[in-house]
Design a protein around this motif. Structure first.
Motif, PDB file in Angstrom:
ATOM      1  N   PRO A  94      -5.004  -4.818 -10.636  1.00  0.00           N
ATOM      2  CA  PRO A  94      -6.369  -5.116 -10.182  1.00  0.00           C
ATOM      3  C   PRO A  94      -6.382  -5.996  -8.926  1.00  0.00           C
ATOM      4  O   PRO A  94      -7.240  -5.830  -8.053  1.00  0.00           O
ATOM      5  CB  PRO A  94      -6.982  -5.869 -11.366  1.00  0.00           C
ATOM      6  CG  PRO A  94      -6.104  -5.572 -12.536  1.00  0.00           C
ATOM      7  CD  PRO A  94      -4.745  -5.339 -11.992  1.00  0.00           C
ATOM      8  N   PHE A  95      -5.409  -6.921  -8.844  1.00  0.00           N
ATOM      9  CA  PHE A  95      -5.351  -7.829  -7.696  1.00  0.00           C
ATOM     10  C   PHE A  95      -4.935  -7.080  -6.427  1.00  0.00           C
ATOM     11  O   PHE A  95      -5.491  -7.298  -5.359  1.00  0.00           O
ATOM     12  CB  PHE A  95      -4.390  -8.988  -8.002  1.00  0.00           C
ATOM     13  CG  PHE A  95      -4.812  -9.799  -9.195  1.00  0.00           C
ATOM     14  CD1 PHE A  95      -5.807 -10.766  -9.082  1.00  0.00           C
ATOM     15  CD2 PHE A  95      -4.261  -9.575 -10.444  1.00  0.00           C
ATOM     16  CE1 PHE A  95      -6.230 -11.505 -10.184  1.00  0.00           C
ATOM     17  CE2 PHE A  95      -4.671 -10.307 -11.558  1.00  0.00           C
ATOM     18  CZ  PHE A  95      -5.663 -11.272 -11.427  1.00  0.00           C
ATOM     19  N   VAL A  96      -3.949  -6.192  -6.576  1.00  0.00           N
ATOM     20  CA  VAL A  96      -3.515  -5.410  -5.406  1.00  0.00           C
ATOM     21  C   VAL A  96      -4.624  -4.451  -4.982  1.00  0.00           C
ATOM     22  O   VAL A  96      -4.866  -4.257  -3.785  1.00  0.00           O
ATOM     23  CB  VAL A  96      -2.206  -4.653  -5.692  1.00  0.00           C
ATOM     24  CG1 VAL A  96      -1.779  -3.849  -4.467  1.00  0.00           C
ATOM     25  CG2 VAL A  96      -1.089  -5.616  -6.097  1.00  0.00           C
ATOM     26  N   THR A  97      -5.319  -3.866  -5.961  1.00  0.00           N
ATOM     27  CA  THR A  97      -6.434  -2.963  -5.636  1.00  0.00           C
ATOM     28  C   THR A  97      -7.465  -3.687  -4.778  1.00  0.00           C
ATOM     29  O   THR A  97      -7.903  -3.171  -3.750  1.00  0.00           O
ATOM     30  CB  THR A  97      -7.107  -2.462  -6.941  1.00  0.00           C
ATOM     31  OG1 THR A  97      -6.125  -1.777  -7.719  1.00  0.00           O
ATOM     32  CG2 THR A  97      -8.260  -1.525  -6.645  1.00  0.00           C
ATOM     33  N   LEU A  98      -7.813  -4.897  -5.196  1.00  0.00           N
ATOM     34  CA  LEU A  98      -8.793  -5.682  -4.434  1.00  0.00           C
ATOM     35  C   LEU A  98      -8.256  -5.981  -3.029  1.00  0.00           C
ATOM     36  O   LEU A  98      -8.974  -5.822  -2.037  1.00  0.00           O
ATOM     37  CB  LEU A  98      -9.108  -6.978  -5.187  1.00  0.00           C
ATOM     38  CG  LEU A  98     -10.250  -7.818  -4.624  1.00  0.00           C
ATOM     39  CD1 LEU A  98     -11.554  -7.029  -4.599  1.00  0.00           C
ATOM     40  CD2 LEU A  98     -10.444  -9.092  -5.432  1.00  0.00           C
ATOM     41  N   LEU A  99      -7.002  -6.387  -2.966  1.00  0.00           N
ATOM     42  CA  LEU A  99      -6.380  -6.675  -1.666  1.00  0.00           C
ATOM     43  C   LEU A  99      -6.476  -5.473  -0.725  1.00  0.00           C
ATOM     44  O   LEU A  99      -6.823  -5.614   0.449  1.00  0.00           O
ATOM     45  CB  LEU A  99      -4.906  -7.054  -1.858  1.00  0.00           C
ATOM     46  CG  LEU A  99      -4.084  -7.203  -0.575  1.00  0.00           C
ATOM     47  CD1 LEU A  99      -4.558  -8.408   0.233  1.00  0.00           C
ATOM     48  CD2 LEU A  99      -2.593  -7.300  -0.871  1.00  0.00           C
ATOM     49  N   LEU A 100      -6.183  -4.285  -1.267  1.00  0.00           N
ATOM     50  CA  LEU A 100      -6.143  -3.093  -0.417  1.00  0.00           C
ATOM     51  C   LEU A 100      -7.528  -2.677   0.062  1.00  0.00           C
ATOM     52  O   LEU A 100      -7.667  -1.871   0.965  1.00  0.00           O
ATOM     53  CB  LEU A 100      -5.463  -1.934  -1.153  1.00  0.00           C
ATOM     54  CG  LEU A 100      -3.968  -2.142  -1.444  1.00  0.00           C
ATOM     55  CD1 LEU A 100      -3.412  -0.973  -2.249  1.00  0.00           C
ATOM     56  CD2 LEU A 100      -3.172  -2.311  -0.149  1.00  0.00           C
TER      57      LEU A 100
END
Lengths: 210, 210
Positions: free
Chosen positions: B113-119
């Motif tokens: 979820p954190f990487v998704t938000l970052l991307l």
């Protein structure tokens, strides 16, 4: 309000307000959907961004739903045309798969905003559910080609075909994140790079171990 | 309001309202940001989804901005730790690159979820601009490894290193679209599949033409 329909090219009309045809209105709407999310975009917001009234929008489309339908169909029709083209080839499954990857890259490059919107569809509405069903149909078609190519002995047998199909189109779809038309490499160069990486790999020679 | 801080595990507390610590609050906020977009999520919306008042949220964080900062730092710290690990290896650039790809897959799987938000960060705020700057730093690091591996003669020389780097991490990042923890393949199997596709390619033998 009828004057807003006179400008057929998206430029400001004689009253200094932008005029849209269905196509130019669709393009702006898709841009806004991609920026704010489809769910997060109200007709009020669309009206503000287009610089025309809501009733002017309703001259062209029945509402947000129809704009989404037109947009995702543009993307999906392109992808299925690529699949039909690949399916009509005489070659082996891996050749048809390579052709499909190349043709899909061309669709992404040509219709980037529409494909971007398609890839973000969540399935909250009937239009979204239909789009997701067509995406799944396309994915099954890709998986089928991967399985056939693996059965033919043309694809390495040590990766699950479902994962392979997902990685392959993950690679293709990742273009929407960074490819910008007119900046740097053209569609052919990108398609070629995708094909080389996915089918032959980055390493100069195949790895012998692990 | 202080009672909402009593439940340290995200479960309902004795008044039947959910209690959060900073971590569980962050996780819910990131889920909402990913669903509705960061820009499209107001503090009111967060308050509604969390089931606590805005002032209860302010017990934990200074606002939306800090939640975003915490989330993208989680993702970026993971990716840079992977890069440090790869950089510390004795092997050649292509080995370090392979290690980085494998370790990045592990970060994506663990912190999806954190990487998704970052991307999806766009760069509208100072926090977003800093996140984008760190992403660019990471991308440069990947490009550098690709260039070095190409100079070493370990990577095919007929694809632009910048495109290669983008395709490689396009492939890695595409996981966020379909990988679901606990369903099907595990992190190791996925990392292995990504490595095989990207470095060795799908074809059983290297293509002789094209």
């Amino acid at each position: 309000m009828s004057n807003v329909r006179n400008g057929r090219d998206g430029k400001a009309n004689r009253r200094g307000r932008p005029g849209y045809d269905r196509e130019s209105l669709l393009r702006v709407a898709v841009k806004v959907f991609n920026e704010r999310g489809y769910d997060g975009t109200s007709m009020d917001e669309l009206s503000k961004r287009l610089g025309i009234s809501k009733s002017a929008i309703y001259h062209h489309v029945s509402g947000k739903d129809e704009l989404l339908q037109l947009a995702v169909d543009r993307a999906l029709d392109g992808l299925f045309a690529a699949a039909d083209e690949a399916g009509a080839l005489d070659g082996s499954a891996i050749d048809r798969l390579e052709h499909l990857v190349r043709a899909s890259v061309a669709v992404l490059v040509a219709e980037q905003p529409f494909v971007t919107l398609l890839l973000r569809v969540r399935g909250n509405t009937a239009v979204e559910k239909r789009a997701l069903a067509r995406r799944r149909e396309f994915d099954r078609l890709v998986s089928g080609l991967v399985e056939q190519a693996e059965a033919d002995g043309d694809i390495r047998p040590d990766i699950d075909p479902a994962i392979t199909a997902r990685l392959l189109f993950g690679l293709v779809n990742s273009l929407i994140e960074w490819y910008r038309p007119g900046a740097g490499a053209g569609a052919d160069e990108i398609a070629d790079a995708v094909r080389k990486v996915a089918f032959d790999g980055l390493r100069r020679r195949p790895a012998t171990g692990g």
